[in-house]
Design a protein around this motif. Sequence first.
Motif, PDB file in Angstrom:
ATOM      1  N   ARG A 115       0.842  -1.188   0.000  1.00  0.00           N
ATOM      2  CA  ARG A 115       0.000   0.000   0.000  1.00  0.00           C
ATOM      3  C   ARG A 115       0.885   1.248   0.000  1.00  0.00           C
ATOM      4  O   ARG A 115       1.930   1.294   0.661  1.00  0.00           O
ATOM      5  CB  ARG A 115      -0.907   0.072   1.224  1.00  0.00           C
ATOM      6  CG  ARG A 115      -1.869  -1.060   1.395  1.00  0.00           C
ATOM      7  CD  ARG A 115      -3.072  -0.990   0.486  1.00  0.00           C
ATOM      8  NE  ARG A 115      -4.076  -1.960   0.901  1.00  0.00           N
ATOM      9  CZ  ARG A 115      -4.058  -3.250   0.588  1.00  0.00           C
ATOM     10  NH1 ARG A 115      -3.067  -3.730  -0.175  1.00  0.00           N
ATOM     11  NH2 ARG A 115      -4.998  -4.069   1.008  1.00  0.00           N
ATOM     12  N   ARG A 123       0.390   5.335   0.769  1.00  0.00           N
ATOM     13  CA  ARG A 123      -0.497   6.389   1.261  1.00  0.00           C
ATOM     14  C   ARG A 123       0.058   7.739   0.817  1.00  0.00           C
ATOM     15  O   ARG A 123       1.250   8.026   0.985  1.00  0.00           O
ATOM     16  CB  ARG A 123      -0.621   6.350   2.778  1.00  0.00           C
ATOM     17  CG  ARG A 123      -1.464   7.507   3.337  1.00  0.00           C
ATOM     18  CD  ARG A 123      -1.655   7.416   4.835  1.00  0.00           C
ATOM     19  NE  ARG A 123      -2.238   8.653   5.348  1.00  0.00           N
ATOM     20  CZ  ARG A 123      -3.381   8.733   6.017  1.00  0.00           C
ATOM     21  NH1 ARG A 123      -4.076   7.630   6.261  1.00  0.00           N
ATOM     22  NH2 ARG A 123      -3.827   9.893   6.447  1.00  0.00           N
ATOM     23  N   HIS A 162      -6.233  12.531   1.959  1.00  0.00           N
ATOM     24  CA  HIS A 162      -5.273  11.465   1.676  1.00  0.00           C
ATOM     25  C   HIS A 162      -5.864  10.534   0.629  1.00  0.00           C
ATOM     26  O   HIS A 162      -7.063  10.573   0.342  1.00  0.00           O
ATOM     27  CB  HIS A 162      -4.910  10.686   2.942  1.00  0.00           C
ATOM     28  CG  HIS A 162      -6.003   9.764   3.424  1.00  0.00           C
ATOM     29  ND1 HIS A 162      -6.988  10.170   4.297  1.00  0.00           N
ATOM     30  CD2 HIS A 162      -6.276   8.458   3.132  1.00  0.00           C
ATOM     31  CE1 HIS A 162      -7.813   9.157   4.529  1.00  0.00           C
ATOM     32  NE2 HIS A 162      -7.400   8.102   3.831  1.00  0.00           N
ATOM     33  N   SER A 163      -5.015   9.686   0.064  1.00  0.00           N
ATOM     34  CA  SER A 163      -5.442   8.635  -0.865  1.00  0.00           C
ATOM     35  C   SER A 163      -4.532   7.428  -0.667  1.00  0.00           C
ATOM     36  O   SER A 163      -3.370   7.572  -0.249  1.00  0.00           O
ATOM     37  CB  SER A 163      -5.359   9.094  -2.328  1.00  0.00           C
ATOM     38  OG  SER A 163      -6.152  10.228  -2.583  1.00  0.00           O
ATOM     39  N   TYR A 164      -5.070   6.246  -0.980  1.00  0.00           N
ATOM     40  CA  TYR A 164      -4.292   5.012  -0.928  1.00  0.00           C
ATOM     41  C   TYR A 164      -4.228   4.379  -2.307  1.00  0.00           C
ATOM     42  O   TYR A 164      -5.222   4.371  -3.054  1.00  0.00           O
ATOM     43  CB  TYR A 164      -4.929   3.999   0.041  1.00  0.00           C
ATOM     44  CG  TYR A 164      -4.518   4.181   1.483  1.00  0.00           C
ATOM     45  CD1 TYR A 164      -3.457   3.465   2.017  1.00  0.00           C
ATOM     46  CD2 TYR A 164      -5.195   5.069   2.313  1.00  0.00           C
ATOM     47  CE1 TYR A 164      -3.077   3.612   3.335  1.00  0.00           C
ATOM     48  CE2 TYR A 164      -4.831   5.231   3.639  1.00  0.00           C
ATOM     49  CZ  TYR A 164      -3.769   4.500   4.142  1.00  0.00           C
ATOM     50  OH  TYR A 164      -3.394   4.657   5.458  1.00  0.00           O
ATOM     51  N   ASP A 167      -2.977   0.662  -4.246  1.00  0.00           N
ATOM     52  CA  ASP A 167      -2.648  -0.740  -3.997  1.00  0.00           C
ATOM     53  C   ASP A 167      -1.536  -1.202  -4.920  1.00  0.00           C
ATOM     54  O   ASP A 167      -1.524  -0.873  -6.108  1.00  0.00           O
ATOM     55  CB  ASP A 167      -3.878  -1.625  -4.243  1.00  0.00           C
ATOM     56  CG  ASP A 167      -5.007  -1.336  -3.273  1.00  0.00           C
ATOM     57  OD1 ASP A 167      -4.726  -1.093  -2.092  1.00  0.00           O
ATOM     58  OD2 ASP A 167      -6.177  -1.354  -3.713  1.00  0.00           O
ATOM     59  N   GLN A 209       4.989   4.298   2.524  1.00  0.00           N
ATOM     60  CA  GLN A 209       4.825   2.943   2.005  1.00  0.00           C
ATOM     61  C   GLN A 209       4.599   1.980   3.176  1.00  0.00           C
ATOM     62  O   GLN A 209       5.286   2.057   4.196  1.00  0.00           O
ATOM     63  CB  GLN A 209       6.057   2.523   1.200  1.00  0.00           C
ATOM     64  CG  GLN A 209       6.358   3.463   0.033  1.00  0.00           C
ATOM     65  CD  GLN A 209       7.418   2.920  -0.901  1.00  0.00           C
ATOM     66  OE1 GLN A 209       7.571   1.704  -1.060  1.00  0.00           O
ATOM     67  NE2 GLN A 209       8.153   3.817  -1.552  1.00  0.00           N
ATOM     68  N   TYR A 210       3.614   1.090   3.021  1.00  0.00           N
ATOM     69  CA  TYR A 210       3.249   0.168   4.087  1.00  0.00           C
ATOM     70  C   TYR A 210       3.415  -1.272   3.644  1.00  0.00           C
ATOM     71  O   TYR A 210       3.032  -1.648   2.525  1.00  0.00           O
ATOM     72  CB  TYR A 210       1.797   0.383   4.517  1.00  0.00           C
ATOM     73  CG  TYR A 210       1.574   1.650   5.316  1.00  0.00           C
ATOM     74  CD1 TYR A 210       1.975   1.747   6.642  1.00  0.00           C
ATOM     75  CD2 TYR A 210       0.947   2.752   4.732  1.00  0.00           C
ATOM     76  CE1 TYR A 210       1.769   2.906   7.369  1.00  0.00           C
ATOM     77  CE2 TYR A 210       0.733   3.909   5.449  1.00  0.00           C
ATOM     78  CZ  TYR A 210       1.141   3.986   6.770  1.00  0.00           C
ATOM     79  OH  TYR A 210       0.931   5.139   7.482  1.00  0.00           O
ATOM     80  N   VAL A 239      -2.602  -1.169   7.730  1.00  0.00           N
ATOM     81  CA  VAL A 239      -3.034  -1.402   6.358  1.00  0.00           C
ATOM     82  C   VAL A 239      -4.418  -2.032   6.343  1.00  0.00           C
ATOM     83  O   VAL A 239      -4.717  -2.949   7.112  1.00  0.00           O
ATOM     84  CB  VAL A 239      -2.023  -2.313   5.626  1.00  0.00           C
ATOM     85  CG1 VAL A 239      -2.573  -2.770   4.283  1.00  0.00           C
ATOM     86  CG2 VAL A 239      -0.724  -1.579   5.433  1.00  0.00           C
ATOM     87  N   SER A 240      -5.276  -1.532   5.471  1.00  0.00           N
ATOM     88  CA  SER A 240      -6.608  -2.104   5.304  1.00  0.00           C
ATOM     89  C   SER A 240      -6.495  -3.556   4.855  1.00  0.00           C
ATOM     90  O   SER A 240      -5.636  -3.899   4.039  1.00  0.00           O
ATOM     91  CB  SER A 240      -7.392  -1.301   4.263  1.00  0.00           C
ATOM     92  OG  SER A 240      -8.586  -1.946   3.918  1.00  0.00           O
ATOM     93  N   GLN A 287      -9.684   5.843   0.168  1.00  0.00           N
ATOM     94  CA  GLN A 287      -9.451   6.479   1.455  1.00  0.00           C
ATOM     95  C   GLN A 287      -9.661   5.431   2.537  1.00  0.00           C
ATOM     96  O   GLN A 287     -10.550   4.585   2.421  1.00  0.00           O
ATOM     97  CB  GLN A 287     -10.391   7.668   1.690  1.00  0.00           C
ATOM     98  CG  GLN A 287     -10.084   8.886   0.847  1.00  0.00           C
ATOM     99  CD  GLN A 287     -10.823  10.128   1.332  1.00  0.00           C
ATOM    100  OE1 GLN A 287     -11.299  10.208   2.468  1.00  0.00           O
ATOM    101  NE2 GLN A 287     -10.922  11.121   0.466  1.00  0.00           N
ATOM    102  N   TYR A 288      -8.836   5.483   3.585  1.00  0.00           N
ATOM    103  CA  TYR A 288      -8.920   4.517   4.678  1.00  0.00           C
ATOM    104  C   TYR A 288      -8.863   5.288   5.983  1.00  0.00           C
ATOM    105  O   TYR A 288      -7.881   5.967   6.281  1.00  0.00           O
ATOM    106  CB  TYR A 288      -7.772   3.511   4.579  1.00  0.00           C
ATOM    107  CG  TYR A 288      -7.798   2.422   5.623  1.00  0.00           C
ATOM    108  CD1 TYR A 288      -8.917   1.602   5.776  1.00  0.00           C
ATOM    109  CD2 TYR A 288      -6.703   2.193   6.450  1.00  0.00           C
ATOM    110  CE1 TYR A 288      -8.935   0.591   6.717  1.00  0.00           C
ATOM    111  CE2 TYR A 288      -6.704   1.184   7.398  1.00  0.00           C
ATOM    112  CZ  TYR A 288      -7.836   0.383   7.533  1.00  0.00           C
ATOM    113  OH  TYR A 288      -7.852  -0.617   8.478  1.00  0.00           O
TER     114      TYR A 288
END
Length: 359
Positions: A71, A73, A136-138, A140, A169-170, A177-178, A185-186
Amino acid sequence: GECSAKGGSASGNCAAGFGVCCIFQVSATSSNIRENCTYITNPSYPSNYVPTSIPTTVTYTINKSQNDVCRIRLDYDQFVLDGPTATSTANVATSGQCATDRLTMTTTDRTNTPATGAAATYGQYPYICGTNTGYHSYLDLSCTSTDSATLSFVIGSTTSNQWNIKVTQYSCNDDYVSCQQGCFQYHTGITGTIQSYNFVGSQQLAGQNYKNCIRQEEGYCCIQYSVISYNIGGGGANAITICTIGGIGGANRCTGASLCSMDMIIIPGAGQTPTGNPGTTGENYERFCGLNLNALGFPAVNSPIISCECPFELDHITGIEALNGIGFTSLVPDPLMVAPLPSVPQGFQLSYSQIAGSC
């Protein structure tokens, strides 16, 4: 030191004072990002970016900082571009499009970019424009180590060209992390606020098709959404005659697929209570448009909506080519309307609160 060797700059103390924070920043077009927590700024930041020719495109490529990243962000610490095409009878076909400036996003396996103009298309990630500071935005990424993401700023004017975006970065193993993909968005926390992009710019964007996800906190089974501000528009191309604050043309609500067909939010499992809408004959709606958010769709008053369907999600969808939910056949108020429909749908700003229980 190690920080400068990687191209960063030391700033402040980290690790309880045992080290220094290493800040990375890029601004030039075609820059490649390989370090976590890098800031992307417009050329000549903090001043406004004035391109030598227009239109021009400024691109940035984000490469994985480690193989297990899944992910990315983007935190918009500053984001000011020209707003969307104004809503008026002269702009029926393109109202709400990010026609002058826009940010588009793609990844290695999600390459469809939204298009503007008469033949506009959705992208796998929506474009955004206007003022989005604080959003924010995510994005994948797959498990492939060579996956990357590309941000493209299409700039069509010499004004309102400022951005400062933190890229985090996740790992897929990160608790933050979702657990599901597709969350543009998360949101985390028992309470919070969700709003449409460019809400502060007072006009909803066309070409939106994305999902807001809210992490279900431990011990909480349902979620309640309450209106801070809400104006999605009528919902369909002829919405001024079928879906209004009072309901005309045989319609008695601003909910459901038949009336909210173009501009809408979607709340799965929505109802007045955790068990649905009491006192009705089973009418439960998930699509909502119009000027008020109400589980029944027709009372001209905002009322909290509750959903106990997990995961907690709220989708925002608008017309591909234009904001088709305001009925542009005339901006003159329909005489059958209880109240005139505003000519500019702003979008939505909702607060959410999770409800405790035994799931």
